[in-house]
Design a protein around this motif. Structure first.
Motif, PDB file in Angstrom:
ATOM      1  N   ALA A 187       0.844  -1.196   0.000  1.00  0.00           N
ATOM      2  CA  ALA A 187       0.000   0.000   0.000  1.00  0.00           C
ATOM      3  C   ALA A 187       0.882   1.250   0.000  1.00  0.00           C
ATOM      4  O   ALA A 187       2.035   1.221   0.443  1.00  0.00           O
ATOM      5  N   SER A 188       0.335   2.345  -0.493  1.00  0.00           N
ATOM      6  CA  SER A 188       1.090   3.595  -0.507  1.00  0.00           C
ATOM      7  C   SER A 188       0.210   4.744  -0.038  1.00  0.00           C
ATOM      8  O   SER A 188      -1.019   4.702  -0.178  1.00  0.00           O
ATOM      9  N   ILE A 189       0.843   5.749   0.503  1.00  0.00           N
ATOM     10  CA  ILE A 189       0.174   6.963   0.974  1.00  0.00           C
ATOM     11  C   ILE A 189       0.965   8.155   0.450  1.00  0.00           C
ATOM     12  O   ILE A 189       2.200   8.164   0.497  1.00  0.00           O
ATOM     13  N   GLU A 190       0.246   9.150  -0.024  1.00  0.00           N
ATOM     14  CA  GLU A 190       0.879  10.387  -0.461  1.00  0.00           C
ATOM     15  C   GLU A 190       0.742  11.428   0.651  1.00  0.00           C
ATOM     16  O   GLU A 190      -0.363  11.701   1.123  1.00  0.00           O
ATOM     17  N   VAL A 191       1.845  11.998   1.066  1.00  0.00           N
ATOM     18  CA  VAL A 191       1.833  13.110   2.011  1.00  0.00           C
ATOM     19  C   VAL A 191       2.452  14.290   1.284  1.00  0.00           C
ATOM     20  O   VAL A 191       3.670  14.386   1.134  1.00  0.00           O
ATOM     21  N   GLY A 192       1.592  15.178   0.785  1.00  0.00           N
ATOM     22  CA  GLY A 192       2.085  16.240  -0.077  1.00  0.00           C
ATOM     23  C   GLY A 192       2.719  15.637  -1.305  1.00  0.00           C
ATOM     24  O   GLY A 192       2.124  14.803  -1.996  1.00  0.00           O
ATOM     25  N   GLY A 193       3.965  15.986  -1.565  1.00  0.00           N
ATOM     26  CA  GLY A 193       4.675  15.450  -2.721  1.00  0.00           C
ATOM     27  C   GLY A 193       5.540  14.250  -2.411  1.00  0.00           C
ATOM     28  O   GLY A 193       6.362  13.848  -3.241  1.00  0.00           O
ATOM     29  N   VAL A 194       5.373  13.655  -1.232  1.00  0.00           N
ATOM     30  CA  VAL A 194       6.192  12.514  -0.816  1.00  0.00           C
ATOM     31  C   VAL A 194       5.339  11.253  -0.813  1.00  0.00           C
ATOM     32  O   VAL A 194       4.256  11.226  -0.222  1.00  0.00           O
ATOM     33  N   SER A 195       5.834  10.209  -1.472  1.00  0.00           N
ATOM     34  CA  SER A 195       5.110   8.941  -1.560  1.00  0.00           C
ATOM     35  C   SER A 195       5.741   7.923  -0.610  1.00  0.00           C
ATOM     36  O   SER A 195       6.946   7.669  -0.667  1.00  0.00           O
ATOM     37  N   LEU A 196       4.913   7.346   0.266  1.00  0.00           N
ATOM     38  CA  LEU A 196       5.365   6.348   1.231  1.00  0.00           C
ATOM     39  C   LEU A 196       4.768   4.992   0.860  1.00  0.00           C
ATOM     40  O   LEU A 196       3.565   4.860   0.662  1.00  0.00           O
ATOM     41  N   ARG A 197       5.630   3.984   0.744  1.00  0.00           N
ATOM     42  CA  ARG A 197       5.177   2.626   0.432  1.00  0.00           C
ATOM     43  C   ARG A 197       5.367   1.736   1.659  1.00  0.00           C
ATOM     44  O   ARG A 197       6.391   1.809   2.337  1.00  0.00           O
ATOM     45  N   PHE A 198       4.369   0.899   1.915  1.00  0.00           N
ATOM     46  CA  PHE A 198       4.394   0.057   3.102  1.00  0.00           C
ATOM     47  C   PHE A 198       4.748  -1.381   2.725  1.00  0.00           C
ATOM     48  O   PHE A 198       4.156  -1.956   1.810  1.00  0.00           O
ATOM     49  N   ILE A 199       5.721  -1.929   3.424  1.00  0.00           N
ATOM     50  CA  ILE A 199       6.180  -3.292   3.194  1.00  0.00           C
ATOM     51  C   ILE A 199       5.767  -4.142   4.396  1.00  0.00           C
ATOM     52  O   ILE A 199       6.188  -3.876   5.527  1.00  0.00           O
ATOM     53  N   HIS A 200       4.939  -5.139   4.165  1.00  0.00           N
ATOM     54  CA  HIS A 200       4.509  -6.030   5.239  1.00  0.00           C
ATOM     55  C   HIS A 200       5.678  -6.938   5.610  1.00  0.00           C
ATOM     56  O   HIS A 200       6.182  -7.682   4.771  1.00  0.00           O
ATOM     57  N   THR A 201       6.133  -6.858   6.873  1.00  0.00           N
ATOM     58  CA  THR A 201       7.301  -7.625   7.309  1.00  0.00           C
ATOM     59  C   THR A 201       6.966  -8.398   8.588  1.00  0.00           C
ATOM     60  O   THR A 201       7.478  -8.095   9.671  1.00  0.00           O
ATOM     61  N   PRO A 202       6.106  -9.423   8.496  1.00  0.00           N
ATOM     62  CA  PRO A 202       5.752 -10.193   9.688  1.00  0.00           C
ATOM     63  C   PRO A 202       6.959 -10.930  10.246  1.00  0.00           C
ATOM     64  O   PRO A 202       7.951 -11.154   9.556  1.00  0.00           O
ATOM     65  N   GLY A 203       6.839 -11.296  11.514  1.00  0.00           N
ATOM     66  CA  GLY A 203       7.921 -11.995  12.204  1.00  0.00           C
ATOM     67  C   GLY A 203       7.918 -11.584  13.657  1.00  0.00           C
ATOM     68  O   GLY A 203       7.678 -12.388  14.551  1.00  0.00           O
ATOM     69  N   HIS A 204       8.162 -10.304  13.911  1.00  0.00           N
ATOM     70  CA  HIS A 204       8.099  -9.775  15.275  1.00  0.00           C
ATOM     71  C   HIS A 204       6.650  -9.765  15.753  1.00  0.00           C
ATOM     72  O   HIS A 204       6.361 -10.097  16.899  1.00  0.00           O
ATOM     73  N   THR A 205       5.743  -9.362  14.874  1.00  0.00           N
ATOM     74  CA  THR A 205       4.289  -9.521  15.051  1.00  0.00           C
ATOM     75  C   THR A 205       3.723  -9.890  13.684  1.00  0.00           C
ATOM     76  O   THR A 205       4.378  -9.661  12.651  1.00  0.00           O
ATOM     77  N   PRO A 206       2.499 -10.411  13.624  1.00  0.00           N
ATOM     78  CA  PRO A 206       1.918 -10.778  12.325  1.00  0.00           C
ATOM     79  C   PRO A 206       1.736  -9.587  11.385  1.00  0.00           C
ATOM     80  O   PRO A 206       1.774  -9.755  10.164  1.00  0.00           O
ATOM     81  N   GLY A 207       1.538  -8.398  11.953  1.00  0.00           N
ATOM     82  CA  GLY A 207       1.285  -7.231  11.109  1.00  0.00           C
ATOM     83  C   GLY A 207       2.387  -6.201  11.120  1.00  0.00           C
ATOM     84  O   GLY A 207       2.150  -5.028  10.811  1.00  0.00           O
ATOM     85  N   SER A 208       3.595  -6.603  11.458  1.00  0.00           N
ATOM     86  CA  SER A 208       4.712  -5.651  11.414  1.00  0.00           C
ATOM     87  C   SER A 208       4.867  -5.105   9.990  1.00  0.00           C
ATOM     88  O   SER A 208       4.674  -5.832   9.009  1.00  0.00           O
ATOM     89  N   GLN A 209       5.220  -3.833   9.897  1.00  0.00           N
ATOM     90  CA  GLN A 209       5.400  -3.215   8.584  1.00  0.00           C
ATOM     91  C   GLN A 209       6.500  -2.167   8.639  1.00  0.00           C
ATOM     92  O   GLN A 209       6.774  -1.577   9.683  1.00  0.00           O
ATOM     93  N   CYS A 210       7.146  -1.981   7.484  1.00  0.00           N
ATOM     94  CA  CYS A 210       8.166  -0.948   7.319  1.00  0.00           C
ATOM     95  C   CYS A 210       7.650   0.104   6.340  1.00  0.00           C
ATOM     96  O   CYS A 210       6.773  -0.165   5.524  1.00  0.00           O
ATOM     97  N   ILE A 211       8.212   1.294   6.417  1.00  0.00           N
ATOM     98  CA  ILE A 211       7.850   2.385   5.503  1.00  0.00           C
ATOM     99  C   ILE A 211       9.050   2.670   4.615  1.00  0.00           C
ATOM    100  O   ILE A 211      10.151   2.925   5.110  1.00  0.00           O
ATOM    101  N   HIS A 212       8.809   2.651   3.310  1.00  0.00           N
ATOM    102  CA  HIS A 212       9.909   2.851   2.359  1.00  0.00           C
ATOM    103  C   HIS A 212       9.623   4.074   1.489  1.00  0.00           C
ATOM    104  O   HIS A 212       8.532   4.208   0.929  1.00  0.00           O
ATOM    105  N   ILE A 213      10.602   4.967   1.422  1.00  0.00           N
ATOM    106  CA  ILE A 213      10.573   6.087   0.475  1.00  0.00           C
ATOM    107  C   ILE A 213      11.690   5.808  -0.512  1.00  0.00           C
ATOM    108  O   ILE A 213      12.881   5.851  -0.164  1.00  0.00           O
ATOM    109  N   GLU A 214      11.309   5.487  -1.742  1.00  0.00           N
ATOM    110  CA  GLU A 214      12.287   5.010  -2.723  1.00  0.00           C
ATOM    111  C   GLU A 214      13.365   6.032  -3.001  1.00  0.00           C
ATOM    112  O   GLU A 214      14.551   5.710  -3.056  1.00  0.00           O
ATOM    113  N   ARG A 215      12.973   7.278  -3.194  1.00  0.00           N
ATOM    114  CA  ARG A 215      13.946   8.332  -3.455  1.00  0.00           C
ATOM    115  C   ARG A 215      13.405   9.611  -2.833  1.00  0.00           C
ATOM    116  O   ARG A 215      12.524  10.254  -3.372  1.00  0.00           O
ATOM    117  N   ALA A 216      13.914   9.950  -1.676  1.00  0.00           N
ATOM    118  CA  ALA A 216      13.415  11.118  -0.969  1.00  0.00           C
ATOM    119  C   ALA A 216      13.765  12.381  -1.742  1.00  0.00           C
ATOM    120  O   ALA A 216      14.902  12.532  -2.201  1.00  0.00           O
TER     121      ALA A 216
END
Length: 365
Positions: free
Chosen positions: A251-280
């Motif tokens: 999933a992705s969210i736009e905050v102004g001109g910045v695009s944030l992509r969410f990476i589901h990374t289960p392990g620590h919890t089932p719904g753990s997630q990281c936020i990735h900005i490909e090129r700030a």
């Protein structure tokens, strides 16, 4: 003029900005009627500008600041007020010029230096702040027994909180905004950041809890959480259902001109997630906010309920394919404030290893 100016100052100290602005305007009228030297009214114009800005009257604030600089061009405060008004109007290049002029007149002014940095950042477009327990929030011992316990716990657990978003619009998401809502909001005000949403990297209390009611209620904004952790947020953390926006992997969210992509990374919890900005914007490398999935030289605990060593292995493989120069900001200071994907592939938990080897070591390297 002076009695009216003093009246304005007293109203300003009480937070009565309308009354303060009115008093300052009357002071200027009185000065004109009495034949006061215009130069002597510069400080009143400065105070009026500040009051008007507090009221959101940005153009009027700029006019008052401009009057101040014309009357006393050698006074740094007038240029600072002009910079503040221009910044509020999002005329950042002009604000930069005004702050530089103020700094030239008062080279040691730390406030002006910080404002100049904000103006430069606003022109680049990317906003990232790393808040640390005991430094930007949960500072000191707290004002009550409960607050003191919460602050002490946050400091012991060495939590990081993040603001990430658009430096031009000053809109940002708060990531893992827990423990100390008032402290978080004070810091946001200092950095001129408007929080427009909250991200939960995972449901654990040290990333979602704090003084009751739940922090996200106090912030009054939507909470973005992976769908696999949302039920626990509702049942154990007390976050209302209508406050939660459930996210899927990718999933992705736009905050102004910045695009944030969410990476589901289960392990620590089932719904753990990281936020990735490909090129700030304005930066050469990408950014990853990793929560408790990836630390410097380690990963999140795998001996708690809902943990999965198998899922953590797969999640780390997801992160290993990101560009090596991606800067990684973890959820705790367990060895430092940041690392990179390249460093963790060379000497951390992103080093090549088969799943069989991983499981044989119990998730330890």
């Amino acid at each position: 003029m002076e009695p009216l100016k003093q009246k304005g100052n007293e109203a300003f100290k009480k937070g009565q900005f309308s009354a303060a602005a009115l008093a300052y305007k009357r002071a200027l009228e009185a000065a004109a009627e009495s034949g006061e030297a215009p130069r002597e009214t510069a400080s009143v114009h400065s105070n009026l500008s500040c009051s008007l800005l507090k009221l959101g009257h940005k153009e009027e604030a700029l006019e008052a600041a401009q009057q101040c600089t014309e009357l006393r061009a050698e006074w740094n405060k007038g240029w600072f007020r002009k910079g503040e008004a221009l910044f509020a109007l999002q005329r950042y290049d002009e604000a930069e010029e005004a702050y530089r002029q103020a700094l030239e007149l008062a080279p040691d002014d730390a406030t002006v230096k910080q404002c100049l940095l904000l103006a430069l950042e606003a022109q680049q477009g990317f906003l990232l702040r790393q808040l640390f327990a005991g430094r930007e929030f949960c500072v000191g011992r707290g004002c009550s027994v409960i607050e003191a316990q919460i602050f002490r716990s946050a400091q012991q657990m060495r939590n990081f909180i993040y603001f990430i978003g658009d430096a031009t619009s000053r809109e940002a998401l708060v990531v893992d905004g827990a423990w100390d809502v008032e402290g978080i909001l004070r810091y946001a005000e200092t950095e001129r950041v408007k929080l427009v949403g909250a991200v939960v990297t995972h449901y654990h209390f040290d990333h979602t809890g704090g003084m009751p009611p739940p922090p996200f209620d106090s912030l009054g904004i939507k909470v973005y959480a992976n769908k696999h952790d949302s039920a626990v947020l509702r049942s154990k953390n007390g976050v209302p259902s209508d406050s939660i926006v459930e996210l899927e992997d990718g999933a992705s969210i736009e905050v102004g001109g910045v695009s944030l992509r969410f990476i589901h990374t289960p392990g620590h919890t089932p719904g753990s997630q990281c936020i990735h900005i490909e090129r700030a914007p304005g930066h050469d490398e990408g950014v990853l906010i990793s929560g408790d999935t990836l630390f410097i030289g380690s990963c999140g605990r795998l001996d708690l309920p809902d943990c999965s060593r198998e899922a953590m292995y797969d999640s780390l493989q997801k992160l290993a394919v990101l560009p090596p120069d991606t800067r990684v900001y973890p959820g705790h200071d367990y060895g430092g404030a940041f690392t990179s994907i390249g460093k963790e592939k060379a000497s951390g938990f992103l080093r090549p290893m088969s799943k069989e080897q991983w499981l044989a070591t119990g998730g330890k390297r």
